[in-house]
Scaffold this active site. Sequence first.
Site, PDB file in Angstrom:
ATOM      1  N   ALA A  66       7.284  -0.941  13.330  1.00 62.80           N
ATOM      2  CA  ALA A  66       7.263  -1.278  12.014  1.00 62.80           C
ATOM      3  C   ALA A  66       6.701  -2.720  11.626  1.00 62.80           C
ATOM      4  CB  ALA A  66       8.616  -1.299  11.572  1.00 62.80           C
ATOM      5  N   ALA A 117       3.373 -18.507   9.499  1.00 65.36           N
ATOM      6  CA  ALA A 117       4.473 -19.358   8.614  1.00 65.36           C
ATOM      7  C   ALA A 117       3.838 -19.368   7.858  1.00 65.36           C
ATOM      8  CB  ALA A 117       4.902 -20.089   9.504  1.00 65.36           C
ATOM      9  N   ARG A 142      -6.632 -24.982  28.950  1.00 64.49           N
ATOM     10  CA  ARG A 142      -7.220 -24.454  30.207  1.00 64.49           C
ATOM     11  C   ARG A 142      -6.513 -25.527  30.638  1.00 64.49           C
ATOM     12  NH1 ARG A 142     -11.118 -20.246  28.776  1.00 64.49           N
ATOM     13  NH2 ARG A 142     -12.962 -22.267  28.775  1.00 64.49           N
ATOM     14  N   LEU A 192      -4.505 -10.831  12.025  1.00 64.97           N
ATOM     15  CA  LEU A 192      -4.511 -10.430  10.447  1.00 64.97           C
ATOM     16  C   LEU A 192      -5.138 -10.064   9.732  1.00 64.97           C
ATOM     17  CD1 LEU A 192      -0.682 -10.782   9.478  1.00 64.97           C
ATOM     18  CD2 LEU A 192      -1.956 -11.995   8.322  1.00 64.97           C
TER      19      LEU A 192
HETATM   20  C1  LIG Z   1       4.452 -17.497  15.806  1.00 64.55           C
HETATM   21  C2  LIG Z   1       2.634 -16.055  15.623  1.00 64.55           C
HETATM   22  C3  LIG Z   1       2.134 -16.603  14.844  1.00 64.55           C
HETATM   23  C4  LIG Z   1       0.675 -15.702  14.235  1.00 64.55           C
HETATM   24  N1  LIG Z   1      -0.346 -16.720  13.862  1.00 64.55           N
HETATM   25  C5  LIG Z   1      -1.089 -15.818  12.900  1.00 64.55           C
HETATM   26  C6  LIG Z   1      -2.919 -16.454  12.295  1.00 64.55           C
HETATM   27  O1  LIG Z   1      -1.766 -17.667  11.963  1.00 64.55           O
HETATM   28  N2  LIG Z   1      -3.565 -15.487  11.958  1.00 64.55           N
HETATM   29  C7  LIG Z   1      -3.118 -14.588  12.522  1.00 64.55           C
HETATM   30  O2  LIG Z   1      -4.521 -14.065  11.989  1.00 64.55           O
HETATM   31  N3  LIG Z   1      -2.406 -13.673  12.778  1.00 64.55           N
HETATM   32  C8  LIG Z   1      -1.652 -14.573  13.477  1.00 64.55           C
HETATM   33  N4  LIG Z   1      -0.712 -14.109  14.805  1.00 64.55           N
HETATM   34  C9  LIG Z   1      -1.210 -12.684  14.965  1.00 64.55           C
HETATM   35  C10 LIG Z   1       0.304 -11.672  13.671  1.00 64.55           C
HETATM   36  O3  LIG Z   1       0.643 -12.005  13.658  1.00 64.55           O
HETATM   37  C11 LIG Z   1      -0.716 -10.223  14.570  1.00 64.55           C
HETATM   38  O4  LIG Z   1      -1.284  -9.591  14.720  1.00 64.55           O
HETATM   39  C12 LIG Z   1       0.613  -8.692  13.974  1.00 64.55           C
HETATM   40  O5  LIG Z   1       1.798  -9.227  13.642  1.00 64.55           O
HETATM   41  C13 LIG Z   1       0.550  -7.753  14.578  1.00 64.55           C
HETATM   42  O6  LIG Z   1       1.282  -6.929  14.320  1.00 64.55           O
HETATM   43  P1  LIG Z   1       1.465  -6.032  14.323  1.00 64.55           P
HETATM   44  O7  LIG Z   1       2.133  -4.644  13.740  1.00 64.55           O
HETATM   45  O8  LIG Z   1       0.262  -4.751  15.240  1.00 64.55           O
HETATM   46  O9  LIG Z   1       2.518  -5.490  15.448  1.00 64.55           O
HETATM   47  P2  LIG Z   1       3.753  -5.951  15.439  1.00 64.55           P
HETATM   48  O10 LIG Z   1       4.516  -7.010  14.810  1.00 64.55           O
HETATM   49  O11 LIG Z   1       4.478  -6.780  16.822  1.00 64.55           O
HETATM   50  O12 LIG Z   1       4.811  -4.793  15.672  1.00 64.55           O
HETATM   51  C14 LIG Z   1       4.824  -4.261  16.606  1.00 64.55           C
HETATM   52  C15 LIG Z   1       6.416  -3.413  16.027  1.00 64.55           C
HETATM   53  O13 LIG Z   1       6.682  -2.118  17.093  1.00 64.55           O
HETATM   54  C16 LIG Z   1       7.741  -1.891  17.947  1.00 64.55           C
HETATM   55  N5  LIG Z   1       7.112  -0.913  19.247  1.00 64.55           N
HETATM   56  C17 LIG Z   1       7.272  -1.375  20.321  1.00 64.55           C
HETATM   57  N6  LIG Z   1       6.898  -0.495  21.450  1.00 64.55           N
HETATM   58  C18 LIG Z   1       7.184   0.148  20.644  1.00 64.55           C
HETATM   59  C19 LIG Z   1       8.223   1.701  20.866  1.00 64.55           C
HETATM   60  N7  LIG Z   1       7.814   1.955  22.306  1.00 64.55           N
HETATM   61  N8  LIG Z   1       9.079   2.646  19.825  1.00 64.55           N
HETATM   62  C20 LIG Z   1       9.159   1.815  18.503  1.00 64.55           C
HETATM   63  N9  LIG Z   1       8.460   0.763  18.681  1.00 64.55           N
HETATM   64  C21 LIG Z   1       7.653   0.096  19.096  1.00 64.55           C
HETATM   65  C22 LIG Z   1       7.770  -3.296  18.088  1.00 64.55           C
HETATM   66  O14 LIG Z   1       9.587  -3.470  18.573  1.00 64.55           O
HETATM   67  C23 LIG Z   1       7.507  -4.076  16.460  1.00 64.55           C
HETATM   68  O15 LIG Z   1       8.580  -4.227  15.751  1.00 64.55           O
HETATM   69  C24 LIG Z   1       0.614 -14.831  14.950  1.00 64.55           C
HETATM   70  C25 LIG Z   1       1.592 -13.739  15.846  1.00 64.55           C
HETATM   71  C26 LIG Z   1       2.501 -14.478  16.087  1.00 64.55           C
HETATM   72  C27 LIG Z   1       3.749 -14.139  16.905  1.00 64.55           C
END
Ligand SMILES: Cc1cc2nc3c(=O)[nH]c(=O)nc-3n(C[C@H](O)[C@H](O)[C@H](O)COP(=O)(O)OP(=O)(O)OC[C@H]3O[C@@H](n4cnc5c(N)ncnc54)[C@H](O)[C@@H]3O)c2cc1C
Length: 506
Positions: A19, A50, A254, A352
């Site tokens: 989610a 942020a 690195r 993102l």
């Molecule tokens: C601090 C930080 C800063 C960032 N800054 C940037 C930025 O500046 N620009 C940018 O483009 N991107 C940035 N990103 C990256 C971007 O936020 C991610 O690409 C994006 O949040 C990924 O979203 P997602 O929905 O794929 O995964 P997530 O947001 O990781 O969500 C995945 C979810 O699946 C759940 N899950 C995992 N395994 C299971 C399972 N087996 N069963 C049920 N649920 C499960 C997890 O608990 C989690 O809630 C940043 C990330 C972080 C952490």
Amino acid sequence: MMRSLDTHALRGQPVIVGAGVAGLLTALRLGDMPCVIVSAAEKPGAGVLASGVGKALGRDEAIADRAAKTLACGAGLASPEVVQQITDAMPHVSEDLARIGVGLDAHDSGAALHAALLAKVHERQNVTIVAPAMLRRLTIIDGHVRGVSLDVGERLLAIDTNIVILASGGACGLFPGALTQGPEIGAGMAVAARAGVEFSDLELIYFHPLTLDEGDARSTGVYAPVEFCKYGVLFDDAGCKLNVEQRDPGSLARDIAVRRAQGRAVFFDITRALTADAFKRDPALNAMVQQCRARGLDPKTQALPVRPAAAFQIGGIKVDVAGRSSIPGLWACGEVACTGFHGASISAGNPLLEAVVCSGFVAESVLGASLSPLCDVSGVRPDRAPLHRQLSMVRQAFGNALGPVRNRAGVLRELDTLSRCSGYDDAALMGCLTMISALMRQESRGVHYRSDFQQRDAVARHSVLTESDMRSVVRTIGRNHFGPTSADAQMLDGVLARDVDFASRL
Ligand SMILES: Cc1cc2nc3c(=O)[nH]c(=O)nc-3n(C[C@H](O)[C@H](O)[C@H](O)COP(=O)(O)OP(=O)(O)OC[C@H]3O[C@@H](n4cnc5c(N)ncnc54)[C@H](O)[C@@H]3O)c2cc1C
């Protein structure tokens, strides 16, 4: 909600695992189609940026500029077709989000965007959220996804479905001190690995170079964006200044990692740059200063201790731009997926952008999928033993072998350890897959740097690996490197032969 959950009523509905931004948007873009979201957390949160969501999604940026930056960053591994398809969608992102009721102007922080998406999902009568719940197993019959087994704490639930969309995030949480603050330990990827899915470029991990070093194993997610280098100086505790001119984040990470391995601390000094003018020009600067102060560090008066931290997994489940994996019926979207958009490193905002744009392509593909008859998978009972018993050992192994600088000896040593438990421990399995991918890439490219193979190959290749290929790949690497009869090659022949057979435990 769990107690009254009628899994029979959910039969045949697409099951979205995760989610985060990718999972929620996929559900919203399925329109009226009934679907299920499986969320590990009861109240899912977002570990996203942020501020600057609009900028990340390319508001006011020319398609050609973002595409050119992406291809340059990708160092030969970014697919020009995928880059084109994703960047072409950039001008429509605001409008698409507005259509589902989420205005970008009002939600410029990652957390605000995520909260707005979650609120919209809660409004939808056709979406069932199963939380807290973990995907424990994908049931594959005749090579096609036929169902899922979910661990909901006190029991297992089985849902018959021909469509599963993994949006379960990456595995950076397997690194000590990762930037991610949640449990991103590749739990969804490991389930897919055991189902036989193909992975691509798992070894490509982006390390953010300027993460606040708070001395403990886990990071609280405070970091200075690389563009803040223009505001200050980086130096180590021996007084040596680090050159930051025209450096990509990978080479900076690195440099800092090498100094830290030599026992030196690295500091980022922005004391002179924090003028009222700078704050006005760059609101993100103010946000970072506030975060540091909340942790007892004042960037106005002291240099900040920094270190690299794993922030984004570039590789993942090998998919096309519409999220289709090597297993029919299994899609992947967001950080868990490897579409070929990023290539060998990431350009600002692209993670993102990929999650937001590709969730639309995935939904379109799912809506167009032909529906085959369902199977009854209620009899499938996976092992309920904890699947991450070796987490602290795995984190140590990731830190030792898979940091910003890698080499064969270091990776083999840790692979030997992890391979003993990869049969029953999911974190160890992800460790083995990532380490073998790192061994396969015998070159330095993008974020992957091998001290024993410092050159970039003339031809860019993706690493592709499945769980069942692991052993033969390791044997081949051993024989090619050490000669078929050497003791080292024989040691490697034994790697992965010693593990406990997972299938026999089911
Ligand atoms: C601090 C930080 C800063 C960032 N800054 C940037 C930025 O500046 N620009 C940018 O483009 N991107 C940035 N990103 C990256 C971007 O936020 C991610 O690409 C994006 O949040 C990924 O979203 P997602 O929905 O794929 O995964 P997530 O947001 O990781 O969500 C995945 C979810 O699946 C759940 N899950 C995992 N395994 C299971 C399972 N087996 N069963 C049920 N649920 C499960 C997890 O608990 C989690 O809630 C940043 C990330 C972080 C952490």
